[in-house]
Design an enzyme around this catalytic site. Structure first.
Site, PDB file in Angstrom:
ATOM      1  N   GLU A   1      -3.779   7.699  -4.703  1.00  0.00           N
ATOM      2  CA  GLU A   1      -4.040   7.267  -6.084  1.00  0.00           C
ATOM      3  C   GLU A   1      -5.305   7.939  -6.614  1.00  0.00           C
ATOM      4  OE1 GLU A   1      -4.069   2.994  -5.849  1.00  0.00           O
ATOM      5  OE2 GLU A   1      -2.005   2.940  -5.162  1.00  0.00           O
TER       6      GLU A   1
ATOM      7  N   HIS B   1      -0.972   0.672 -10.118  1.00  0.00           N
ATOM      8  CA  HIS B   1      -1.682  -0.299  -9.266  1.00  0.00           C
ATOM      9  C   HIS B   1      -2.250  -1.469 -10.089  1.00  0.00           C
ATOM     10  CE1 HIS B   1      -3.920  -0.607  -5.173  1.00  0.00           C
ATOM     11  NE2 HIS B   1      -3.751  -1.806  -5.685  1.00  0.00           N
TER      12      HIS B   1
ATOM     13  N   ARG C   1       0.838  -1.197   0.000  1.00  0.00           N
ATOM     14  CA  ARG C   1       0.000   0.000   0.000  1.00  0.00           C
ATOM     15  C   ARG C   1       0.875   1.251   0.000  1.00  0.00           C
ATOM     16  NH1 ARG C   1      -3.539  -2.301  -1.839  1.00  0.00           N
ATOM     17  NH2 ARG C   1      -5.640  -2.682  -1.083  1.00  0.00           N
TER      18      ARG C   1
HETATM   19  P1  NDP Z   1      -1.322 -11.179   4.771  1.00  0.00           P
HETATM   20  O1  NDP Z   1      -2.176 -10.737   5.882  1.00  0.00           O
HETATM   21  O2  NDP Z   1      -1.265 -12.619   4.398  1.00  0.00           O
HETATM   22  O3  NDP Z   1       0.199 -10.717   5.022  1.00  0.00           O
HETATM   23  C1  NDP Z   1       0.513  -9.498   5.611  1.00  0.00           C
HETATM   24  C2  NDP Z   1       1.863  -9.655   6.304  1.00  0.00           C
HETATM   25  O4  NDP Z   1       2.247  -8.389   6.844  1.00  0.00           O
HETATM   26  C3  NDP Z   1       1.824 -10.645   7.457  1.00  0.00           C
HETATM   27  O5  NDP Z   1       2.956 -11.473   7.343  1.00  0.00           O
HETATM   28  C4  NDP Z   1       1.902  -9.791   8.706  1.00  0.00           C
HETATM   29  O6  NDP Z   1       2.624 -10.474   9.711  1.00  0.00           O
HETATM   30  C5  NDP Z   1       2.652  -8.561   8.196  1.00  0.00           C
HETATM   31  N1  NDP Z   1       2.280  -7.344   8.916  1.00  0.00           N
HETATM   32  C6  NDP Z   1       1.040  -6.833   9.082  1.00  0.00           C
HETATM   33  N2  NDP Z   1       1.086  -5.713   9.824  1.00  0.00           N
HETATM   34  C7  NDP Z   1       2.393  -5.523  10.136  1.00  0.00           C
HETATM   35  C8  NDP Z   1       3.076  -4.539  10.910  1.00  0.00           C
HETATM   36  N3  NDP Z   1       2.424  -3.534  11.499  1.00  0.00           N
HETATM   37  N4  NDP Z   1       4.412  -4.660  11.022  1.00  0.00           N
HETATM   38  C9  NDP Z   1       5.072  -5.679  10.441  1.00  0.00           C
HETATM   39  N5  NDP Z   1       4.480  -6.630   9.700  1.00  0.00           N
HETATM   40  C10 NDP Z   1       3.151  -6.553   9.560  1.00  0.00           C
HETATM   41  O7  NDP Z   1      -1.756 -10.286   3.519  1.00  0.00           O
HETATM   42  P2  NDP Z   1      -1.530 -10.574   1.953  1.00  0.00           P
HETATM   43  O8  NDP Z   1      -0.166 -11.089   1.752  1.00  0.00           O
HETATM   44  O9  NDP Z   1      -2.671 -11.342   1.427  1.00  0.00           O
HETATM   45  O10 NDP Z   1      -1.654  -9.078   1.389  1.00  0.00           O
HETATM   46  C11 NDP Z   1      -0.800  -8.067   1.855  1.00  0.00           C
HETATM   47  C12 NDP Z   1      -1.206  -6.708   1.338  1.00  0.00           C
HETATM   48  O11 NDP Z   1      -0.820  -6.549  -0.015  1.00  0.00           O
HETATM   49  C13 NDP Z   1      -2.709  -6.428   1.320  1.00  0.00           C
HETATM   50  O12 NDP Z   1      -3.175  -6.020   2.579  1.00  0.00           O
HETATM   51  C14 NDP Z   1      -2.834  -5.331   0.283  1.00  0.00           C
HETATM   52  O13 NDP Z   1      -2.789  -4.065   0.905  1.00  0.00           O
HETATM   53  C15 NDP Z   1      -1.604  -5.517  -0.592  1.00  0.00           C
HETATM   54  N6  NDP Z   1      -1.965  -5.899  -1.956  1.00  0.00           N
HETATM   55  C16 NDP Z   1      -1.670  -5.073  -3.008  1.00  0.00           C
HETATM   56  C17 NDP Z   1      -2.024  -5.420  -4.285  1.00  0.00           C
HETATM   57  C18 NDP Z   1      -1.724  -4.534  -5.451  1.00  0.00           C
HETATM   58  O14 NDP Z   1      -2.487  -4.514  -6.392  1.00  0.00           O
HETATM   59  N7  NDP Z   1      -0.615  -3.817  -5.445  1.00  0.00           N
HETATM   60  C19 NDP Z   1      -2.748  -6.653  -4.574  1.00  0.00           C
HETATM   61  C20 NDP Z   1      -2.970  -7.472  -3.406  1.00  0.00           C
HETATM   62  C21 NDP Z   1      -2.598  -7.091  -2.162  1.00  0.00           C
HETATM   63  P3  NDP Z   1       2.307 -10.215  11.276  1.00  0.00           P
HETATM   64  O15 NDP Z   1       0.834 -10.308  11.451  1.00  0.00           O
HETATM   65  O16 NDP Z   1       3.105 -11.241  11.992  1.00  0.00           O
HETATM   66  O17 NDP Z   1       2.811  -8.829  11.539  1.00  0.00           O
END
Ligand code: NDP
Length: 323
Positions: free
Chosen positions: A262, A280, A233
């Protein structure tokens, strides 16, 4: 009875999904402001809202007194007030898993384009410079010998890591908690990850906690050969600091698929020759967008048929557990 399963669908976003919903459900098409402007009886008839990209705030949730489910298109749901929905007992669903491979493919493509300047090399060819000026200059950057840090080793981050293994680069990561299913070095802080790596791939969700997590200090830690790739994001990156780091040579290059406001891209990034910019598009193939749309539809259908859903967001999990 039919009115009890009336679904509002946002006007914007994926057309196939909207059309399929209109074929299957009693639908009203409208953006949040249009729904808010409807009379009370009409608002009270809406049981579900399929948002294909439009924001859903607390005001809209409160304006739809019989709303039971918000089915959001996409895995990131920072545009939906999921906490307020949970408080009101409204289930929120999203579309995880089905886009992991597409987004990871894009992340790798963006990484290679950023390092090896492939989009600029193509422009060189198309402008006739190959014949008039000769070979495209050698790229100072390469993926060879890089140490890649993944910020957000979740569903998509894991798909990125699996691909990177094939490239023979070192892989480190930072999450809030360490995974027990990987051997990649874990860093308890993003600062530690950035210090250990020269390449940072960000795929964390946009939350209050991650806002501007990648700031001037983190960028400086990547070093002058540093490369940032962001497919998570835009809000996660301090774009002003990034523009300055690219201009000053604090880092070498950046590849960005997402931006804070965006579709507005800061002029400093547009002006940076060492920035590789995408609108995006990480999940934006016909194949994957249709799979995401199908999951939106399946969540709504399952909710109205059985009171269960396929993919609730974590905030909604307790509302559907044990059903
Ligand atoms: P997941 O929830 O599977 O993975 C997110 C990861 O981020 C987890 O490993 C989590 O680990 C970590 N995380 C979350 N918050 C924090 C924090 N504050 N500090 C450190 N690590 C953190 O999500 P996805 O992989 O399915 O998707 C991730 C993101 O990718 C989506 O939320 C979306 O915003 C973005 N995305 C963008 C797209 C695009 O078109 N560019 C398309 C699809 C997704 P933990 O909980 O241990 O912290």
């Amino acid at each position: 009875e039919r009115s009890a399963r009336r679904v509002a669908v946002s006007r914007r976003g994926h057309g196939w999904t909207r059309q399929t919903l209109q074929d299957r459900f009693d639908c009203v098409v409208g953006e949040p402001d249009e729904l808010m402007a409807m009379d009370e009886a009409e608002r009270a008839s809406i049981a579900g809202f399929a948002t294909l990209m439009s924001p859903v705030d607390a005001g809209l949730i409160d304006a739809l007194p019989n709303l039971k489910i918000i089915a959001s298109f996409g895995v990131g749901y920072d545009h939906v007030d999921a906490a307020h929905a949970a408080q009101r007992g409204v289930v929120v669903t999203h579309t995880p898993h089905v886009l992991d491979d597409e987004v990871a493919d894009t992340a790798i493509g963006l990484l290679l384009n950023t390092l090896r300047e492939l989009p600029r090399a193509e422009i060189w060819l198309r402008m006739g410079k190959w014949s008039s000026e000769g070979a495209y200059p050698l790229t100072p950057l390469t993926l060879r010998d890089r140490k890649v840090g993944i910020f957000g080793l979740g569903r998509i981050g894991m798909a990125v890591a699996r691909r990177l293994e094939g490239f023979g680069v070192a892989i480190h990561y930072h999450n809030r908690s360490q995974r027990d299913d990987v051997a990649y070095p874990y860093h308890a802080t993003l600062a530690s990850l950035a210090h250990a790596c020269d390449t940072l791939i960000s795929v964390v969700p946009g939350t209050a906690q991650t806002r501007h997590a990648i700031d001037a200090d983190i960028l400086a830690r990547l070093g002058p050969d540093g490369v940032l790739v962001n497919v998570g994001r835009g809000s996660v990156v301090d774009e002003t600091a990034l523009g300055e780091a690219l201009r000053a040579g604090t880092i070498a290059a950046a590849g960005l698929d997402v931006f804070e406001d965006e579709p507005n891209v800061p002029q400093a990034l547009l002006d940076a020759p060492n920035a590789c910019l995408l609108p995006h598009v990480a999940s934006a193939s016909v194949h994957t967008r249709q799979a995401m749309g199908q999951l939106v539809i399946d969540n709504l259908a399952e909710w109205f048929e059985r009171g269960t859903v396929r993919t609730p967001v974590p905030e909604a999990a307790h509302l559907v557990e044990g059903r």
